[in-house]
Enzyme design. Sequence first.
Site, PDB file in Angstrom:
ATOM      1  N   ASN A 102       0.833  -1.204   0.000  1.00 25.80           N
ATOM      2  CA  ASN A 102       0.000   0.000   0.000  1.00 25.80           C
ATOM      3  C   ASN A 102       0.868   1.254   0.000  1.00 25.80           C
ATOM      4  O   ASN A 102       1.987   1.254   0.505  1.00 25.80           O
ATOM      5  CB  ASN A 102      -0.918   0.006   1.214  1.00 25.80           C
ATOM      6  CG  ASN A 102      -1.874  -1.171   1.184  1.00 25.80           C
ATOM      7  OD1 ASN A 102      -2.079  -1.757   0.125  1.00 25.80           O
ATOM      8  ND2 ASN A 102      -2.417  -1.518   2.326  1.00 25.80           N
ATOM      9  N   VAL A 103       0.295   2.314  -0.551  1.00 23.14           N
ATOM     10  CA  VAL A 103       1.024   3.588  -0.638  1.00 23.14           C
ATOM     11  C   VAL A 103       0.368   4.624   0.269  1.00 23.14           C
ATOM     12  O   VAL A 103       0.680   5.802   0.192  1.00 23.14           O
ATOM     13  CB  VAL A 103       1.056   4.100  -2.095  1.00 23.14           C
ATOM     14  CG1 VAL A 103       1.785   3.099  -2.992  1.00 23.14           C
ATOM     15  CG2 VAL A 103      -0.349   4.364  -2.646  1.00 23.14           C
ATOM     16  N   ASP A 104      -0.535   4.161   1.156  1.00 22.58           N
ATOM     17  CA  ASP A 104      -1.350   5.098   1.940  1.00 22.58           C
ATOM     18  C   ASP A 104      -0.746   5.490   3.279  1.00 22.58           C
ATOM     19  O   ASP A 104      -1.303   6.342   3.990  1.00 22.58           O
ATOM     20  CB  ASP A 104      -2.765   4.518   2.145  1.00 22.58           C
ATOM     21  CG  ASP A 104      -2.746   3.118   2.772  1.00 22.58           C
ATOM     22  OD1 ASP A 104      -1.831   2.805   3.569  1.00 22.58           O
ATOM     23  OD2 ASP A 104      -3.668   2.324   2.452  1.00 22.58           O
ATOM     24  N   HIS A 119       5.883  -0.481  -2.652  1.00 24.55           N
ATOM     25  CA  HIS A 119       5.448   0.282  -3.830  1.00 24.55           C
ATOM     26  C   HIS A 119       5.507   1.783  -3.609  1.00 24.55           C
ATOM     27  O   HIS A 119       4.794   2.534  -4.260  1.00 24.55           O
ATOM     28  CB  HIS A 119       4.041  -0.158  -4.233  1.00 24.55           C
ATOM     29  CG  HIS A 119       3.985  -1.596  -4.678  1.00 24.55           C
ATOM     30  ND1 HIS A 119       2.826  -2.319  -4.784  1.00 24.55           N
ATOM     31  CD2 HIS A 119       4.977  -2.441  -5.060  1.00 24.55           C
ATOM     32  CE1 HIS A 119       3.104  -3.555  -5.200  1.00 24.55           C
ATOM     33  NE2 HIS A 119       4.399  -3.654  -5.361  1.00 24.55           N
ATOM     34  N   CYS A 130      13.486  17.441 -12.997  1.00 20.79           N
ATOM     35  CA  CYS A 130      14.729  17.719 -12.260  1.00 20.79           C
ATOM     36  C   CYS A 130      14.961  16.769 -11.101  1.00 20.79           C
ATOM     37  O   CYS A 130      16.020  16.799 -10.482  1.00 20.79           O
ATOM     38  CB  CYS A 130      14.754  19.173 -11.766  1.00 20.79           C
ATOM     39  SG  CYS A 130      13.711  19.480 -10.324  1.00 20.79           S
ATOM     40  N   GLY A 189      -5.035  -9.300   3.179  1.00 13.81           N
ATOM     41  CA  GLY A 189      -5.698  -8.410   2.219  1.00 13.81           C
ATOM     42  C   GLY A 189      -4.948  -8.186   0.926  1.00 13.81           C
ATOM     43  O   GLY A 189      -4.948  -7.085   0.402  1.00 13.81           O
ATOM     44  N   SER A 191      -4.395  -9.932  -3.067  1.00 13.67           N
ATOM     45  CA  SER A 191      -4.737 -10.959  -4.042  1.00 13.67           C
ATOM     46  C   SER A 191      -3.483 -11.680  -4.520  1.00 13.67           C
ATOM     47  O   SER A 191      -3.573 -12.672  -5.229  1.00 13.67           O
ATOM     48  CB  SER A 191      -5.452 -10.331  -5.235  1.00 13.67           C
ATOM     49  OG  SER A 191      -4.611  -9.367  -5.833  1.00 13.67           O
ATOM     50  N   ASN A 215      -8.175 -13.177   4.488  1.00 16.02           N
ATOM     51  CA  ASN A 215      -8.813 -12.562   3.325  1.00 16.02           C
ATOM     52  C   ASN A 215     -10.278 -13.010   3.309  1.00 16.02           C
ATOM     53  O   ASN A 215     -10.573 -14.147   3.674  1.00 16.02           O
ATOM     54  CB  ASN A 215      -8.094 -13.021   2.039  1.00 16.02           C
ATOM     55  CG  ASN A 215      -8.345 -12.105   0.848  1.00 16.02           C
ATOM     56  OD1 ASN A 215      -9.480 -11.790   0.511  1.00 16.02           O
ATOM     57  ND2 ASN A 215      -7.260 -11.679   0.215  1.00 16.02           N
ATOM     58  N   GLU A 217     -11.715 -13.600   0.685  1.00 11.23           N
ATOM     59  CA  GLU A 217     -11.786 -14.517  -0.468  1.00 11.23           C
ATOM     60  C   GLU A 217     -10.492 -15.315  -0.558  1.00 11.23           C
ATOM     61  O   GLU A 217      -9.440 -14.834  -0.161  1.00 11.23           O
ATOM     62  CB  GLU A 217     -11.947 -13.722  -1.777  1.00 11.23           C
ATOM     63  CG  GLU A 217     -13.300 -13.059  -1.923  1.00 11.23           C
ATOM     64  CD  GLU A 217     -13.335 -12.080  -3.079  1.00 11.23           C
ATOM     65  OE1 GLU A 217     -12.632 -12.322  -4.079  1.00 11.23           O
ATOM     66  OE2 GLU A 217     -14.053 -11.077  -2.961  1.00 11.23           O
TER      67      GLU A 217
HETATM   68  P1  NAD Z   1      -5.847  -6.129  -4.709  1.00  8.45           P
HETATM   69  O1  NAD Z   1      -6.811  -5.015  -4.960  1.00  8.45           O
HETATM   70  O2  NAD Z   1      -5.333  -6.895  -5.849  1.00  8.45           O
HETATM   71  O3  NAD Z   1      -6.470  -7.183  -3.708  1.00  8.45           O
HETATM   72  C1  NAD Z   1      -7.125  -6.798  -2.555  1.00  8.45           C
HETATM   73  C2  NAD Z   1      -7.393  -8.045  -1.730  1.00  8.45           C
HETATM   74  O4  NAD Z   1      -7.965  -7.634  -0.494  1.00  8.45           O
HETATM   75  C3  NAD Z   1      -8.380  -9.038  -2.369  1.00  8.45           C
HETATM   76  O5  NAD Z   1      -7.841 -10.345  -2.291  1.00  8.45           O
HETATM   77  C4  NAD Z   1      -9.637  -8.912  -1.498  1.00  8.45           C
HETATM   78  O6  NAD Z   1     -10.338 -10.133  -1.384  1.00  8.45           O
HETATM   79  C5  NAD Z   1      -9.035  -8.505  -0.175  1.00  8.45           C
HETATM   80  N1  NAD Z   1      -9.929  -7.748   0.707  1.00  8.45           N
HETATM   81  C6  NAD Z   1     -10.991  -6.971   0.391  1.00  8.45           C
HETATM   82  N2  NAD Z   1     -11.537  -6.451   1.507  1.00  8.45           N
HETATM   83  C7  NAD Z   1     -10.820  -6.910   2.554  1.00  8.45           C
HETATM   84  C8  NAD Z   1     -10.899  -6.735   3.959  1.00  8.45           C
HETATM   85  N3  NAD Z   1     -11.844  -5.960   4.524  1.00  8.45           N
HETATM   86  N4  NAD Z   1      -9.995  -7.373   4.746  1.00  8.45           N
HETATM   87  C9  NAD Z   1      -9.033  -8.171   4.191  1.00  8.45           C
HETATM   88  N5  NAD Z   1      -8.925  -8.368   2.873  1.00  8.45           N
HETATM   89  C10 NAD Z   1      -9.797  -7.741   2.062  1.00  8.45           C
HETATM   90  O7  NAD Z   1      -4.719  -5.448  -3.889  1.00  8.45           O
HETATM   91  P2  NAD Z   1      -3.198  -5.824  -3.831  1.00  8.45           P
HETATM   92  O8  NAD Z   1      -3.033  -7.290  -3.775  1.00  8.45           O
HETATM   93  O9  NAD Z   1      -2.661  -5.007  -2.732  1.00  8.45           O
HETATM   94  O10 NAD Z   1      -2.598  -5.351  -5.236  1.00  8.45           O
HETATM   95  C11 NAD Z   1      -2.953  -4.169  -5.910  1.00  8.45           C
HETATM   96  C12 NAD Z   1      -1.844  -3.122  -6.018  1.00  8.45           C
HETATM   97  O11 NAD Z   1      -2.376  -1.770  -5.974  1.00  8.45           O
HETATM   98  C13 NAD Z   1      -0.938  -3.109  -4.824  1.00  8.45           C
HETATM   99  O12 NAD Z   1       0.273  -2.512  -5.140  1.00  8.45           O
HETATM  100  C14 NAD Z   1      -1.750  -2.219  -3.905  1.00  8.45           C
HETATM  101  O13 NAD Z   1      -1.186  -1.886  -2.728  1.00  8.45           O
HETATM  102  C15 NAD Z   1      -2.073  -1.068  -4.799  1.00  8.45           C
HETATM  103  N6  NAD Z   1      -3.210  -0.328  -4.212  1.00  8.45           N
HETATM  104  C16 NAD Z   1      -2.962   0.306  -3.035  1.00  8.45           C
HETATM  105  C17 NAD Z   1      -3.983   0.926  -2.336  1.00  8.45           C
HETATM  106  C18 NAD Z   1      -3.635   1.566  -0.996  1.00  8.45           C
HETATM  107  O14 NAD Z   1      -2.530   2.103  -0.843  1.00  8.45           O
HETATM  108  N7  NAD Z   1      -4.507   1.469  -0.023  1.00  8.45           N
HETATM  109  C19 NAD Z   1      -5.297   0.903  -2.859  1.00  8.45           C
HETATM  110  C20 NAD Z   1      -5.514   0.236  -4.101  1.00  8.45           C
HETATM  111  C21 NAD Z   1      -4.451  -0.391  -4.761  1.00  8.45           C
HETATM  112 ZN    ZN Z   2      11.705  20.101 -11.112  1.00  9.97          ZN
END
Ligand code: NAD
Ligand code: ZN
Length: 248
Positions: A102-104, A119, A130, A189, A191, A215, A217
Amino acid sequence: MHASPIDEASDIVRAARRLLVLTGAGISAESGIAPFRGKGGIWARYDPMEYGTLDALRADPAKVWRMLYDLGLEIAAARPNAAHHALVRLEPHLHLTIATQNVDALHQRAGSTDVVELHGSSQELLCMACGRRWAAADVVVDALELPPRCGCGGALRPDVVLFGELLPPGVFERAEVAARTADVVLVVGTSAEVAPAAWLPTIALRAGARIIELNPETTWLTTEVTHVFLHGKAGEILPELVAAVIHD
Ligand code: NAD
Ligand code: ZN
């Protein structure tokens, strides 16, 4: 007697000395930030494979910034949830590293101290001309004038890893060391569709670690890599797991 998955997982974590927690967008879903996969959210409007690539940023920064702007609004409004806080409570009890996709920055805001941001972070912007770095908080991003610009006139971009980009030097290596040395990996959390982050549980498994996955799912990890699968939402299950680890 068949222990519940939570009991089984808490026994495993309690016996661990080094724990790696791999988190994905799902851990922030209950903070109001939509994951890619799953219903609705901003990804219904912005296909990540169309808006989230390095090629798209180069070809049309304003287009990519429309997606980044909306994601930025969600992140700015978000607060750490019960899952982020639960990981902070676990920290005094074992050596804990978090590798997050996550980037948050919600893990850091909750108070976790050892966080590898695989990430990058939305909290910093980078000038594409620059190279100057800006704190996102110091840059006014105007939805009508995207992309935001550096003092030199160059387009700014967030310091996040887009599809088609390499991870920042050294970052994956830090997570890989944590994976090789962990007794237990807790995958929350994700995929596990985005490499190389998705390789970390397998790397740890081959080095002898136990793998717990949380998860709502199942994923490809569930049958291939996971020992204990915790079915449900991070904000509900993680506090329960941590309470079971700490209190007995
Ligand atoms: P993904 O979107 O591919 O998968 C999310 C997963 O979280 C799924 O398997 C889903 O079933 C599960 N999920 C949904 N709700 C949940 C909950 N309440 N508790 C636990 N699990 C839950 O995300 P990813 O695998 O992180 O890959 C996507 C890419 O995009 C990554 O780099 C991701 O971090 C980035 N991204 C980041 C953010 C953020 O910074 N919050 C948001 C969206 C995407
Ligand atoms: Zn600059």
